[in-house]
Motif scaffolding. Structure first.
Motif, PDB file in Angstrom:
ATOM      1  N   SER A 169      -0.286  26.782  95.030  1.00  0.00           N
ATOM      2  CA  SER A 169       0.328  28.068  94.691  1.00  0.00           C
ATOM      3  C   SER A 169       1.116  28.585  95.883  1.00  0.00           C
ATOM      4  N   LEU A 170       2.321  29.056  95.635  1.00  0.00           N
ATOM      5  CA  LEU A 170       3.149  29.683  96.664  1.00  0.00           C
ATOM      6  C   LEU A 170       2.948  31.195  96.599  1.00  0.00           C
ATOM      7  N   VAL A 171       2.579  31.799  97.716  1.00  0.00           N
ATOM      8  CA  VAL A 171       2.327  33.239  97.767  1.00  0.00           C
ATOM      9  C   VAL A 171       3.654  33.960  97.990  1.00  0.00           C
ATOM     10  N   THR A 172       4.103  34.713  96.990  1.00  0.00           N
ATOM     11  CA  THR A 172       5.393  35.401  97.073  1.00  0.00           C
ATOM     12  C   THR A 172       5.265  36.914  97.172  1.00  0.00           C
ATOM     13  N   SER A 173       4.064  37.468  96.993  1.00  0.00           N
ATOM     14  CA  SER A 173       3.886  38.912  97.104  1.00  0.00           C
ATOM     15  C   SER A 173       2.438  39.219  97.444  1.00  0.00           C
ATOM     16  N   TYR A 174       2.203  40.444  97.910  1.00  0.00           N
ATOM     17  CA  TYR A 174       0.838  40.842  98.253  1.00  0.00           C
ATOM     18  C   TYR A 174      -0.028  41.005  97.011  1.00  0.00           C
ATOM     19  N   GLY A 175       0.594  41.237  95.866  1.00  0.00           N
ATOM     20  CA  GLY A 175      -0.158  41.419  94.632  1.00  0.00           C
ATOM     21  C   GLY A 175      -0.305  40.143  93.836  1.00  0.00           C
ATOM     22  N   THR A 176      -0.159  38.997  94.474  1.00  0.00           N
ATOM     23  CA  THR A 176      -0.167  37.729  93.762  1.00  0.00           C
ATOM     24  C   THR A 176      -1.514  37.448  93.112  1.00  0.00           C
ATOM     25  N   PHE A 213      10.391  50.413  91.604  1.00  0.00           N
ATOM     26  CA  PHE A 213       9.258  49.838  90.873  1.00  0.00           C
ATOM     27  C   PHE A 213       9.173  48.321  91.078  1.00  0.00           C
ATOM     28  N   GLU A 214      10.317  47.670  91.298  1.00  0.00           N
ATOM     29  CA  GLU A 214      10.286  46.266  91.692  1.00  0.00           C
ATOM     30  C   GLU A 214       9.553  46.118  93.019  1.00  0.00           C
ATOM     31  N   GLY A 215       9.822  47.038  93.938  1.00  0.00           N
ATOM     32  CA  GLY A 215       9.141  47.018  95.231  1.00  0.00           C
ATOM     33  C   GLY A 215       7.648  47.238  95.103  1.00  0.00           C
ATOM     34  N   PHE A 216       7.248  48.116  94.200  1.00  0.00           N
ATOM     35  CA  PHE A 216       5.817  48.324  93.964  1.00  0.00           C
ATOM     36  C   PHE A 216       5.148  47.025  93.517  1.00  0.00           C
ATOM     37  N   ASP A 217       5.810  46.278  92.636  1.00  0.00           N
ATOM     38  CA  ASP A 217       5.233  45.018  92.156  1.00  0.00           C
ATOM     39  C   ASP A 217       5.130  43.993  93.271  1.00  0.00           C
ATOM     40  N   ILE A 218       6.073  44.024  94.208  1.00  0.00           N
ATOM     41  CA  ILE A 218       6.060  43.051  95.307  1.00  0.00           C
ATOM     42  C   ILE A 218       4.997  43.401  96.345  1.00  0.00           C
ATOM     43  N   LEU A 219       4.985  44.659  96.773  1.00  0.00           N
ATOM     44  CA  LEU A 219       4.071  45.071  97.846  1.00  0.00           C
ATOM     45  C   LEU A 219       2.651  45.303  97.363  1.00  0.00           C
ATOM     46  N   ASP A 220       2.509  45.659  96.080  1.00  0.00           N
ATOM     47  CA  ASP A 220       1.191  45.945  95.507  1.00  0.00           C
ATOM     48  C   ASP A 220       0.394  46.910  96.384  1.00  0.00           C
ATOM     49  N   PRO A 221       0.933  48.126  96.631  1.00  0.00           N
ATOM     50  CA  PRO A 221       0.226  49.086  97.488  1.00  0.00           C
ATOM     51  C   PRO A 221      -0.936  49.728  96.738  1.00  0.00           C
ATOM     52  N   GLU A 222      -1.631  50.622  97.422  1.00  0.00           N
ATOM     53  CA  GLU A 222      -2.679  51.387  96.736  1.00  0.00           C
ATOM     54  C   GLU A 222      -2.065  52.159  95.575  1.00  0.00           C
ATOM     55  N   GLN A 264      11.463  34.500  98.466  1.00  0.00           N
ATOM     56  CA  GLN A 264      12.706  35.057  97.937  1.00  0.00           C
ATOM     57  C   GLN A 264      12.386  36.002  96.783  1.00  0.00           C
ATOM     58  N   HIS A 265      12.756  37.273  96.937  1.00  0.00           N
ATOM     59  CA  HIS A 265      12.655  38.242  95.841  1.00  0.00           C
ATOM     60  C   HIS A 265      14.087  38.529  95.394  1.00  0.00           C
ATOM     61  N   SER A 266      14.642  37.623  94.619  1.00  0.00           N
ATOM     62  CA  SER A 266      16.078  37.633  94.324  1.00  0.00           C
ATOM     63  C   SER A 266      16.516  38.922  93.650  1.00  0.00           C
ATOM     64  N   THR A 267      15.772  39.376  92.648  1.00  0.00           N
ATOM     65  CA  THR A 267      16.168  40.583  91.913  1.00  0.00           C
ATOM     66  C   THR A 267      16.152  41.797  92.823  1.00  0.00           C
TER      67      THR A 267
END
Length: 399
Positions: A106-113, A328-337, A272-275
């Protein structure tokens, strides 16, 4: 021999056994499949071990051991070829499913993976897992470049949710379980890696806050000022300066947020978070065009003012819509509290409610003003000084 002497001798023997047991390292371990590895290291976090052999053709044989494994958890060992830390790490994941121990890449692409199965940048011709009396072991063969002798490794454990890996704990050893591994000398280090991870997380937070405040909050407020405050005659020309101040502040802070995003992207070349990246660049370009549009704004009575208004409004509303989408794209990538996402949703709800109220109020004012003007100037309703004339306050355009 008296009883006290026997007691002390027995205590000494037991202590020696305990000390000997605790001093055992990875080198004394025997694998059930009789695998033998030339090197090993006791990992300082999560009580894990890594064994490896480097072949002349560049392949790396590894065995990652994690004692104290439970059936409702997962483990992973990864290397980050292009950076440090979790993002971009190319991982070997294992847990127990209905058929037994299961391993995949598995390639880890975000903190919320959720560690979805995916291919890696290097081949993994052999990969299997073994659950040996509460100790989970990942066996793998990695085809790495022969020049790669020092790797950045990441290892982790976390719970299963619905039969798939869920987010691990974000404190203690779970955020410190990474570091460098010298394949030749066998030396490992973890201190700076934990610091690097925390610094990266802090920079991610700064990037998110800057963009949420600028593109996602100040820009919509500036548009609302231009659309609604200008209807009130007493606010002219103060509304215009408020609009410019709000949008300019949003643009300046937004450029800072955009720049931090570019820097974070360059530091994570394996991810890469292309979008998110494409929308961010588009926002920067459109925002910059708006700044130049302000400098080229024609007078109210100029023949091209209508076309400038159409351009200005279209770009402005496009920026607001794209900004909210990208946040909201950023929220999905960073997966903050969850509190961060709820806070921004609360801001949007407040702005939306306030906009609806102002829309109703200003339309009421415009219609009332138009009716009075029609009664006062029944044959000049659309004249120069009428409601829709050059000096009227009935226009609903954003300047």
């Amino acid at each position: 021999m008296d009883g006290s002497l026997k007691f002390w001798l027995l205590s000494f023997a037991l202590s020696s056994l305990l000390i000997s047991s605790s001093a055992q390292t990875c080198g004394s371990y025997s694998f059930s499949n009789n695998n033998i590895y030339t090197s090993c290291a006791d990992l300082s976090r999560l009580g894990s071990f890594i064994h490896w052999s480097r072949n002349d053709n560049g392949t790396l044989e590894i065995a990652y051991r994690h004692p104290g494994f439970s059936s409702n958890s997962w483990i992973a060992w990864a290397i980050n070829v292009n950076g440090t830390g979790m993002l971009g790490a190319e991982s070997l994941v294992a847990y127990v499913n209905s058929t037994g121990p299961y391993a995949y890449t598995s390639l880890v692409t975000s903190y919320g993976t959720q560690l979805a199965a995916s291919s890696l940048s290097f081949a993994v011709p052999k990969l299997e897992a073994e659950n040996n009396d509460g100790e989970m072991i990942i066996y793998a063969t990695l085809e790495l470049p022969t020049t790669l002798t020092n790797i950045h490794q990441v290892w982790q454990e976390g719970p299963l949710s619905g039969g798939v890996p869920a987010s691990h704990t974000t404190s203690g050893d779970n955020i410190l379980s990474m570091g460098n591994l010298d394949l030749l000398s066998g030396q490992t280090s973890t201190g700076s890696s934990g610091t690097s991870s925390r610094l990266r997380r802090r920079n991610d937070t700064i990037h998110g806050v800057l963009n949420a405040v600028s593109w996602g909050t100040l820009m919509p407020i500036g548009a609302m000022i231009a659309r609604y405050v200008k209807v009130f005659q007493a606010a002219d020309p103060a509304w215009f300066y408020l609009h410019v101040a709000c949008q300019s502040s949003g643009y300046i802070v937004g450029v800072a947020g955009w720049a931090t995003g570019i820097k974070l992207g360059s530091d994570s070349s394996g991810v890469q978070h292309s979008t998110h990246r494409s929308v961010g660049i588009t926002l920067f370009v459109l925002g910059t065009l708006q700044v130049f549009a302000l400098l080229l704004r024609p007078n109210k009575d100029h023949k091209y003012r209508l076309y400038w208004n159409i351009y200005h409004h279209s770009i402005g509303y496009a920026v607001i819509i794209l900004s909210i989408f990208n946040i909201f794209e950023g929220f999905d990538i960073l997966d903050p509290e969850e509190k961060w996402k709820r806070a921004y949703i609360g801001i949007l709800i407040f702005l939306g409610f306030f906009a609806v109220m102002l829309e109703i109020a200003t339309w009421f004012i415009v219609i009332k003003r138009k009716r009075k003007s029609s009664e006062k100037y029944p044959h000049n309703g659309n004249g120069v000084n009428g409601v829709n004339g050059a000096n009227g306050y009935g226009a609903r355009t954003v300047v």
